[in-house]
Design an enzyme around this catalytic site. Structure first.
Site, PDB file in Angstrom:
ATOM      1  N   GLU A 159       0.863  -1.185   0.000  1.00 36.61           N
ATOM      2  CA  GLU A 159       0.000   0.000   0.000  1.00 36.61           C
ATOM      3  C   GLU A 159       0.896   1.230   0.000  1.00 36.61           C
ATOM      4  O   GLU A 159       1.782   1.370   0.858  1.00 36.61           O
ATOM      5  CB  GLU A 159      -0.913   0.051   1.233  1.00 36.61           C
ATOM      6  CG  GLU A 159      -1.858   1.243   1.142  1.00 36.61           C
ATOM      7  CD  GLU A 159      -2.636   1.562   2.432  1.00 36.61           C
ATOM      8  OE1 GLU A 159      -3.565   2.379   2.351  1.00 36.61           O
ATOM      9  OE2 GLU A 159      -2.300   1.017   3.492  1.00 36.61           O
ATOM     10  N   GLU A 171       5.252   5.078   3.265  1.00 33.52           N
ATOM     11  CA  GLU A 171       4.676   6.396   3.599  1.00 33.52           C
ATOM     12  C   GLU A 171       5.789   7.448   3.604  1.00 33.52           C
ATOM     13  O   GLU A 171       6.802   7.281   4.274  1.00 33.52           O
ATOM     14  CB  GLU A 171       3.981   6.312   4.969  1.00 33.52           C
ATOM     15  CG  GLU A 171       3.521   7.623   5.552  1.00 33.52           C
ATOM     16  CD  GLU A 171       2.575   8.423   4.657  1.00 33.52           C
ATOM     17  OE1 GLU A 171       1.533   7.894   4.266  1.00 33.52           O
ATOM     18  OE2 GLU A 171       2.924   9.592   4.342  1.00 33.52           O
ATOM     19  N   ASP A 225      -2.955  11.654  -2.850  1.00 32.13           N
ATOM     20  CA  ASP A 225      -3.080  13.103  -3.068  1.00 32.13           C
ATOM     21  C   ASP A 225      -3.262  13.374  -4.563  1.00 32.13           C
ATOM     22  O   ASP A 225      -2.502  12.861  -5.384  1.00 32.13           O
ATOM     23  CB  ASP A 225      -1.809  13.806  -2.574  1.00 32.13           C
ATOM     24  CG  ASP A 225      -1.565  13.521  -1.097  1.00 32.13           C
ATOM     25  OD1 ASP A 225      -2.442  13.822  -0.285  1.00 32.13           O
ATOM     26  OD2 ASP A 225      -0.497  12.953  -0.775  1.00 32.13           O
ATOM     27  N   LYS A 239      -2.600  20.582  -9.867  1.00 32.90           N
ATOM     28  CA  LYS A 239      -1.904  21.479 -10.806  1.00 32.90           C
ATOM     29  C   LYS A 239      -1.025  20.681 -11.762  1.00 32.90           C
ATOM     30  O   LYS A 239      -0.313  19.756 -11.345  1.00 32.90           O
ATOM     31  CB  LYS A 239      -1.028  22.470 -10.033  1.00 32.90           C
ATOM     32  CG  LYS A 239      -1.866  23.457  -9.244  1.00 32.90           C
ATOM     33  CD  LYS A 239      -1.018  24.530  -8.624  1.00 32.90           C
ATOM     34  CE  LYS A 239      -1.939  25.484  -7.884  1.00 32.90           C
ATOM     35  NZ  LYS A 239      -1.388  25.961  -6.630  1.00 32.90           N
ATOM     36  N   ASP A 270     -11.695   9.875  -3.649  1.00 35.68           N
ATOM     37  CA  ASP A 270     -12.881  10.732  -3.539  1.00 35.68           C
ATOM     38  C   ASP A 270     -12.922  11.712  -4.702  1.00 35.68           C
ATOM     39  O   ASP A 270     -13.970  12.287  -4.989  1.00 35.68           O
ATOM     40  CB  ASP A 270     -12.791  11.560  -2.248  1.00 35.68           C
ATOM     41  CG  ASP A 270     -11.520  12.393  -2.239  1.00 35.68           C
ATOM     42  OD1 ASP A 270     -10.430  11.782  -2.298  1.00 35.68           O
ATOM     43  OD2 ASP A 270     -11.597  13.638  -2.227  1.00 35.68           O
ATOM     44  N   GLU A 279      -9.026   5.702   6.712  1.00 36.42           N
ATOM     45  CA  GLU A 279      -9.434   6.878   7.507  1.00 36.42           C
ATOM     46  C   GLU A 279     -10.125   7.908   6.616  1.00 36.42           C
ATOM     47  O   GLU A 279     -11.194   8.425   6.945  1.00 36.42           O
ATOM     48  CB  GLU A 279      -8.216   7.566   8.149  1.00 36.42           C
ATOM     49  CG  GLU A 279      -7.661   6.872   9.376  1.00 36.42           C
ATOM     50  CD  GLU A 279      -6.394   6.096   9.060  1.00 36.42           C
ATOM     51  OE1 GLU A 279      -6.134   5.792   7.868  1.00 36.42           O
ATOM     52  OE2 GLU A 279      -5.646   5.776  10.002  1.00 36.42           O
TER      53      GLU A 279
HETATM   54  C1  LIG Z   1      -4.535  11.725   1.352  1.00 36.21           C
HETATM   55  S1  LIG Z   1      -3.546  10.653   2.311  1.00 36.21           S
HETATM   56  C2  LIG Z   1      -4.492   9.155   2.356  1.00 36.21           C
HETATM   57  C3  LIG Z   1      -4.130   8.273   3.526  1.00 36.21           C
HETATM   58  C4  LIG Z   1      -4.813   6.898   3.571  1.00 36.21           C
HETATM   59  N1  LIG Z   1      -4.451   6.099   2.410  1.00 36.21           N
HETATM   60  C5  LIG Z   1      -6.299   7.005   3.697  1.00 36.21           C
HETATM   61  O1  LIG Z   1      -6.995   6.701   2.715  1.00 36.21           O
HETATM   62  O2  LIG Z   1      -6.799   7.352   4.767  1.00 36.21           O
HETATM   63  C6  LIG Z   1      -2.237  10.256   1.164  1.00 36.21           C
HETATM   64  C7  LIG Z   1      -0.985   9.725   1.847  1.00 36.21           C
HETATM   65  O3  LIG Z   1      -0.045   9.374   0.833  1.00 36.21           O
HETATM   66  C8  LIG Z   1       1.263   9.765   1.257  1.00 36.21           C
HETATM   67  N2  LIG Z   1       2.114   9.876   0.037  1.00 36.21           N
HETATM   68  C9  LIG Z   1       1.994  10.796  -0.943  1.00 36.21           C
HETATM   69  N3  LIG Z   1       2.935  10.615  -1.902  1.00 36.21           N
HETATM   70  C10 LIG Z   1       3.668   9.525  -1.506  1.00 36.21           C
HETATM   71  C11 LIG Z   1       4.796   8.847  -2.061  1.00 36.21           C
HETATM   72  N4  LIG Z   1       5.360   9.250  -3.213  1.00 36.21           N
HETATM   73  N5  LIG Z   1       5.296   7.775  -1.418  1.00 36.21           N
HETATM   74  C12 LIG Z   1       4.742   7.366  -0.232  1.00 36.21           C
HETATM   75  N6  LIG Z   1       3.674   7.989   0.353  1.00 36.21           N
HETATM   76  C13 LIG Z   1       3.134   9.048  -0.281  1.00 36.21           C
HETATM   77  C14 LIG Z   1       1.006  11.067   2.011  1.00 36.21           C
HETATM   78  O4  LIG Z   1       2.049  11.431   2.888  1.00 36.21           O
HETATM   79  C15 LIG Z   1      -0.286  10.747   2.746  1.00 36.21           C
HETATM   80  O5  LIG Z   1      -0.054  10.153   4.007  1.00 36.21           O
END
Ligand SMILES: C[S@@+](CC[C@H](N)C(=O)[O-])C[C@H]1O[C@@H](n2cnc3c(N)ncnc32)[C@H](O)[C@@H]1O
Length: 223
Positions: free
Chosen positions: A43, A68, A119, A123, A155, A192
């Site tokens: 994941e 992460e 995320d 942009k 979402d 979450e």
């Molecule tokens: C919007 S959160 C979603 C967290 C979780 N998956 C949830 O659905 O509740 C996106 C997560 O991806 C991590 N993330 C973003 N780019 C990443 C990367 N290149 N490698 C590892 N983690 C990354 C961010 O730090 C963040 O914790």
């Protein structure tokens, strides 16, 4: 839903070695043994780990890796993994791109990847950071075993459509396509972010995209 910097969590990720692979001092042999021991799923961006803790408890015969990038979030997630007592989750703190490249270089392949509420980076100038941009997609197509899948949930409408185009562009076979995903599949769990979005009435988009013999694995093959 930003997570504030927490010193204890950053200290935790630096000091606690259990259940963790460090990219700075990567133990390739141990990582290889872990992913070859059982079917191992990754994941990317687990947040605080609700999804993986649920799935790993439900599927003790599989191994799981979470990667992460944020140190505070990694520390919180690792702390939860340690406290859960589960033996089938390992965390890597860092950019998945680096872990993915290491896996490609060492021909390490796995049976599935989860992208949960990544995320969207709306942009254009940030497109490379999207977890379904070309660079990441090439890593996925190389580290996935044939007939293995990317499990995507989001979402965000624009990011979902962008990602769906990318799965098709790379010749993945989109075997499940849901624009109002309500009832969880057996091999899935709530995250979450998903809980919060559902409470706000936002529709969840979910796609399962399978690697085939035609899936693009080299940049030269891209149109
Ligand atoms: C919007 S959160 C979603 C967290 C979780 N998956 C949830 O659905 O509740 C996106 C997560 O991806 C991590 N993330 C973003 N780019 C990443 C990367 N290149 N490698 C590892 N983690 C990354 C961010 O730090 C963040 O914790």
């Amino acid at each position: 839903m930003r997570t504030k910097f927490k010193q204890w969590a950053v200290d935790y990720i630096k000091n606690e070695q259990n259940n963790q692979y460090s990219l700075g001092n990567f133990d390739l042999e141990s990582f290889k043994n872990y992913i070859n021991d059982k079917k191992t799923f990754i994941e990317i961006g687990p947040g605080k780990g609700q999804f993986i803790l649920t799935l790993a408890a439900k599927f003790p015969d599989f191994n799981f890796i979470v990667c992460e990038i944020n140190e505070t979030i990694s520390g919180i997630c690792l702390n939860k993994i340690d406290e859960s007592g589960l033996k089938n989750i390992r965390l890597v703190c860092g950019d998945f791109f680096k872990l993915g490249e290491l896996m490609v270089q060492n021909h390490l392949q796995i049976p599935g990847i989860f992208l949960n509420f990544s995320d969207p980076w709306p942009k254009k100038r940030h497109e490379k950071r999207r977890l379904t941009s070309d660079g990441f997609m090439l890593v996925y197509s190389n580290i996935l075993l044939l007939n293995s899948s990317i499990y995507f949930k989001s979402d965000n409408d624009d990011f979902s459509l962008y990602s769906l185009d990318q799965f098709k562009r790379f010749n993945f076979n989109v075997i499940k396509k849901d624009f109002d995903y309500n009832k969880l599949d057996n091999f899935d769990a709530l995250t979450e972010f998903e809980e919060k979005f559902k409470e706000s009435g936002i529709k969840i988009k979910r796609f399962v995209s399978r690697k085939t013999e035609k899936t693009i694995t080299k940049v030269e093959e891209l149109a």
